[in-house]
Scaffold this motif. Structure first.
Motif, PDB file in Angstrom:
ATOM      1  N   VAL B 102     -14.436   1.576  -3.575  1.00 38.02           N
ATOM      2  CA  VAL B 102     -13.487   2.169  -2.629  1.00 38.02           C
ATOM      3  C   VAL B 102     -12.053   2.017  -3.153  1.00 38.02           C
ATOM      4  CG1 VAL B 102     -12.668   2.174  -0.242  1.00 38.02           C
ATOM      5  CG2 VAL B 102     -15.040   1.534  -0.733  1.00 38.02           C
ATOM      6  N   ALA B 103     -11.761   0.806  -3.654  1.00 37.94           N
ATOM      7  CA  ALA B 103     -10.409   0.540  -4.165  1.00 37.94           C
ATOM      8  C   ALA B 103     -10.060   1.525  -5.278  1.00 37.94           C
ATOM      9  CB  ALA B 103     -10.314  -0.896  -4.671  1.00 37.94           C
ATOM     10  N   ALA B 104     -11.027   1.795  -6.155  1.00 38.69           N
ATOM     11  CA  ALA B 104     -10.769   2.727  -7.262  1.00 38.69           C
ATOM     12  C   ALA B 104     -10.539   4.139  -6.735  1.00 38.69           C
ATOM     13  CB  ALA B 104     -11.922   2.708  -8.255  1.00 38.69           C
ATOM     14  N   LEU B 105     -11.310   4.540  -5.716  1.00 41.64           N
ATOM     15  CA  LEU B 105     -11.112   5.878  -5.134  1.00 41.64           C
ATOM     16  C   LEU B 105      -9.714   6.001  -4.535  1.00 41.64           C
ATOM     17  CD1 LEU B 105     -14.572   6.528  -3.398  1.00 41.64           C
ATOM     18  CD2 LEU B 105     -13.731   7.506  -5.545  1.00 41.64           C
ATOM     19  N   LEU B 106      -9.217   4.895  -3.978  1.00 37.59           N
ATOM     20  CA  LEU B 106      -7.895   4.923  -3.351  1.00 37.59           C
ATOM     21  C   LEU B 106      -6.781   4.587  -4.342  1.00 37.59           C
ATOM     22  CD1 LEU B 106      -8.851   3.149  -0.007  1.00 37.59           C
ATOM     23  CD2 LEU B 106      -8.370   5.586  -0.335  1.00 37.59           C
ATOM     24  N   GLY B 107      -7.161   4.139  -5.543  1.00 36.68           N
ATOM     25  CA  GLY B 107      -6.160   3.850  -6.570  1.00 36.68           C
ATOM     26  C   GLY B 107      -5.322   2.616  -6.294  1.00 36.68           C
ATOM     27  N   VAL B 108      -5.943   1.617  -5.636  1.00 40.23           N
ATOM     28  CA  VAL B 108      -5.214   0.373  -5.361  1.00 40.23           C
ATOM     29  C   VAL B 108      -6.001  -0.821  -5.890  1.00 40.23           C
ATOM     30  CG1 VAL B 108      -4.047   1.276  -3.335  1.00 40.23           C
ATOM     31  CG2 VAL B 108      -6.229   0.130  -3.060  1.00 40.23           C
ATOM     32  N   PRO B 109      -5.289  -1.914  -6.208  1.00 38.17           N
ATOM     33  CA  PRO B 109      -5.998  -3.102  -6.687  1.00 38.17           C
ATOM     34  C   PRO B 109      -6.761  -3.770  -5.546  1.00 38.17           C
ATOM     35  CG  PRO B 109      -3.650  -3.576  -6.452  1.00 38.17           C
ATOM     36  CD  PRO B 109      -3.824  -2.117  -6.164  1.00 38.17           C
ATOM     37  N   GLN B 110      -7.769  -4.567  -5.908  1.00 42.40           N
ATOM     38  CA  GLN B 110      -8.521  -5.290  -4.890  1.00 42.40           C
ATOM     39  C   GLN B 110      -8.315  -6.785  -5.068  1.00 42.40           C
ATOM     40  OE1 GLN B 110     -12.870  -4.516  -4.152  1.00 42.40           O
ATOM     41  NE2 GLN B 110     -13.067  -6.688  -4.596  1.00 42.40           N
ATOM     42  N   ILE B 111      -8.202  -7.497  -3.947  1.00 37.16           N
ATOM     43  CA  ILE B 111      -8.184  -8.960  -3.996  1.00 37.16           C
ATOM     44  C   ILE B 111      -9.612  -9.417  -3.718  1.00 37.16           C
ATOM     45  CG2 ILE B 111      -7.033 -11.065  -3.182  1.00 37.16           C
ATOM     46  CD1 ILE B 111      -5.670  -8.126  -1.615  1.00 37.16           C
ATOM     47  N   SER B 112     -10.251 -10.020  -4.713  1.00 40.58           N
ATOM     48  CA  SER B 112     -11.617 -10.512  -4.531  1.00 40.58           C
ATOM     49  C   SER B 112     -11.587 -11.944  -4.021  1.00 40.58           C
ATOM     50  CB  SER B 112     -12.376 -10.491  -5.867  1.00 40.58           C
ATOM     51  OG  SER B 112     -12.556  -9.186  -6.332  1.00 40.58           O
ATOM     52  N   ASP B 113     -12.534 -12.268  -3.125  1.00 38.36           N
ATOM     53  CA  ASP B 113     -12.744 -13.657  -2.687  1.00 38.36           C
ATOM     54  C   ASP B 113     -11.507 -14.304  -2.072  1.00 38.36           C
ATOM     55  OD1 ASP B 113     -15.374 -13.582  -3.770  1.00 38.36           O
ATOM     56  OD2 ASP B 113     -14.554 -14.019  -5.754  1.00 38.36           O
ATOM     57  N   ILE B 114     -10.910 -13.642  -1.110  1.00 39.91           N
ATOM     58  CA  ILE B 114      -9.768 -14.245  -0.412  1.00 39.91           C
ATOM     59  C   ILE B 114     -10.229 -15.547   0.246  1.00 39.91           C
ATOM     60  CG2 ILE B 114      -8.204 -14.001   1.575  1.00 39.91           C
ATOM     61  CD1 ILE B 114      -8.345 -10.917   1.039  1.00 39.91           C
TER      62      ILE B 114
END
Lengths: 248, 313
Positions: B102-114
């Motif tokens: 989803v993050a790639a489709l929206l072109g934003v970075p993802q924070i994993s394991d908050i």
């Protein structure tokens, strides 16, 4: 069919990672670097597909500093046919990495892309899924089994609930888990042979990706330490200690 | 106040407890709507509507959502997320599979394991198998997409007066080139490893699949879930879904008892949020003793039956 494998140069998994005094990074000077262990399994999987006659060529690619050539040479010594380094000294986070790999996918047209499920440095677990999204192709993540026939690939995925099986059409992106295989040992003659295999270096900044926003790193710290416990010398004392803690 | 969309994890019938844990993280970020993607999942939507913190539930009920296929679910979530400031999912294999797509489709970075919310754009997360904690900030006006490390957040209650459930349609082209074939679950009647209050685990020191019965018997006596180290899973003593650690499950029970587990860094990552850690190992130098609250050096084949008997009285 070509198989493209993405690998990452990381601090070796046996190294106890230290944070620098300023808390601005982990210490990387003078530390042993290796192929991310999950990526090594991805290389092995690609080689086995080629050895089974289901692929003609295994291309291994990485994004990183010039020194990452070492890890590419190791993958070539394992048996990959050629290597590509997208060279940069900058920190490239998963989305930018996925966009860069997409450029290689457009150029090389692989039937399959294999990656480790996560790198053991940033533990992000994102690049494969992001590449699959950019490419608009199926993904099978965290796989511990694969079976390829007639342009279809059955993958067994290690998920929290057990083992899930999916079938994907090719081309597809696979990210591999630890139990998929045991990577082969590299022999001395293979290391010599690997020196003559093609390794192409391309400046990361020249491949023309739209650079996405990246997370800002504000600092690094050690995790809170658990305070020291007690030793008991019998089951009786253990049960008493558990009662003291109120957990029985 | 920011608006948050929380992706619910479920098996078609029951909401996974990972959702209630991720809700705790979501509530720290803003007002939360829960989205249930499923097929014939009115029951799951109803459970989600009772989660403390749920303002409303969006239910996307369509046959394509019968199984969690990332390539199918990601475009729907990308479309729904456009209305929200934050998209959050539990950091289970479910969330980890779907959210980066989803993050790639929206072109934003993802924070994993908050693991901790510092402010609306700043988070702590573990790296290097949990040996380092990093603080990251999402830049500028970027949408926030993240997975919540479920062991870091206590589950919210699931008994509020139900929030409204809205059945919605999502405009998205869904691919058909991924076919879900099946799930082989080891199942059983024992408590779920990730939500159990007590966990008993065995490592390579258990020695065989048969010997693992000793672990199961003690677990049953305690009403505990059963886990294992990677070494025990690799050796074929138990199935993969029992693995605890960096590449298995991260757990946070009140009581964790480890038999014959040496305590590799990757394993310790999976248990360090446990309340009380008990280590039983014949090697007094095993690293697990450094983190254990209670340690007992000895032969586990003597200690296991003795402990089972002591707890039976």
């Amino acid at each position: 069919m070509k198989v493209l494998v993405g690998i990452k140069r990381v601090i070796d998994y046996n190294v106890r990672v230290q944070i620098n005094r300023e808390g601005t990074d982990v210490v990387k000077e003078g530390v042993k670097m290796s192929i991310n262990p999950f990526d090594e399994i991805a290389v092995e999987a690609a080689l086995r597909i080629r050895e089974a006659g289901q692929a003609d060529e295994v291309i291994v690619a990485t994004i990183g500093p010039g020194a990452a050539q070492q890890q590419l040479r190791t993958a070539l010594a394992m048996g990959a046919d050629r290597a590509i380094l997208l060279e940069t000294d900058r920190e490239i986070q998963p989305l930018a990495a996925a966009r860069a790999l997409m450029k290689l996918v457009e150029k090389e047209q692989p039937g399959l892309v294999l990656l480790g499920k996560q790198a053991i440095d940033d533990d992000a677990n994102q690049v494969g899924q992001m590449l699959a999204a950019q490419w608009d192709r199926p993904q099978a993540t965290f796989i511990s089994g694969l079976d390829l026939s007639d342009g279809k690939l059955k993958a067994v995925r290690e998920v929290d609930a057990g083992l899930e099986t999916v079938e994907v059409s090719l081309p597809a992106v696979l990210t591999v888990d630890l139990r998929l295989n045991e990577p082969r040992f590299v022999k001395m003659p293979d290391i010599m042979k690997a020196k003559r295999k093609p390794l192409e270096t391309i400046a990361f900044d020249s491949i023309g990706i739209d650079m996405p926003p990246q997370l800002e790193n504000l600092g690094y710290e050690a995790p809170p330490k658990r305070s020291g416990g007690v030793r008991v010398d019998s089951v009786e004392a253990l049960v008493a200690a558990l009662n003291d803690k109120g957990v029985l | 106040m920011a608006t948050v969309l929380l992706l619910a994890e479920h098996d078609g019938e029951t909401l996974n407890v990972s959702t209630a844990r991720a809700m705790r993280c979501a509530m720290a970020l803003g007002e939360v709507d829960v989205v249930v993607l499923g097929a014939g999942t009115d029951g799951v939507a109803e459970q989600a509507s009772r989660l403390e913190g749920a303002r409303r539930v969006l239910h996307v009920d369509r046959p394509e959502n019968a199984h969690p296929v990332a390539a199918v679910m990601a475009p729907q979530l990308a479309s729904l997320a456009s209305e929200y400031d934050v998209l959050l999912a539990p950091s289970s294999t479910f969330g980890r599979d779907i959210l980066p797509r989803v993050a790639a489709l929206l072109g934003v970075p993802q924070i994993s394991d908050i693991m901790e919310v510092i402010d609306e754009r700043t988070f702590k997360r573990p790296i290097y198998a949990g040996n380092v904690i990093t603080t990251v900030r999402v830049p500028g006006d970027c949408k926030i997409i993240g997975t919540a490390r479920i062991a870091s957040f206590a589950a919210v209650a699931g008994a509020q007066a139900p929030a409204a459930v809205e059945s919605i349609q999502v405009e998205a082209d869904l691919p058909t080139d991924t076919v879900w074939i099946g799930l082989e679950a080891s199942g059983g009647d024992r408590p779920d490893l990730q939500s159990a209050n007590r966990v008993v685990a065995g490592g390579r020191g258990i020695g065989s699949k048969e010997n693992f019965d000793l672990i199961f018997r003690l677990a049953d006596r305690l009403g505990a879930a059963v886990g294992a180290s990677r070494a025990a899973v690799d050796a074929g003593y138990v199935p993969n879904d029992m693995q605890i650690g960096q590449t298995g499950k991260i757990i946070a029970p009140d009581l964790y008892i480890a038999f014959g587990i040496s305590g590799a860094i990757q394993h310790m990552t999976g248990i360090k949020d446990a309340g009380v850690i008990v280590a039983i190992n014949k090697d007094g130098e095993a690293p697990i003793f450094e983190a254990a609250d209670i340690g007992l050096v000895g032969d586990l084949f003597q200690i296991l039956p003795e402990l089972e008997k002591a707890l039976g009285d």
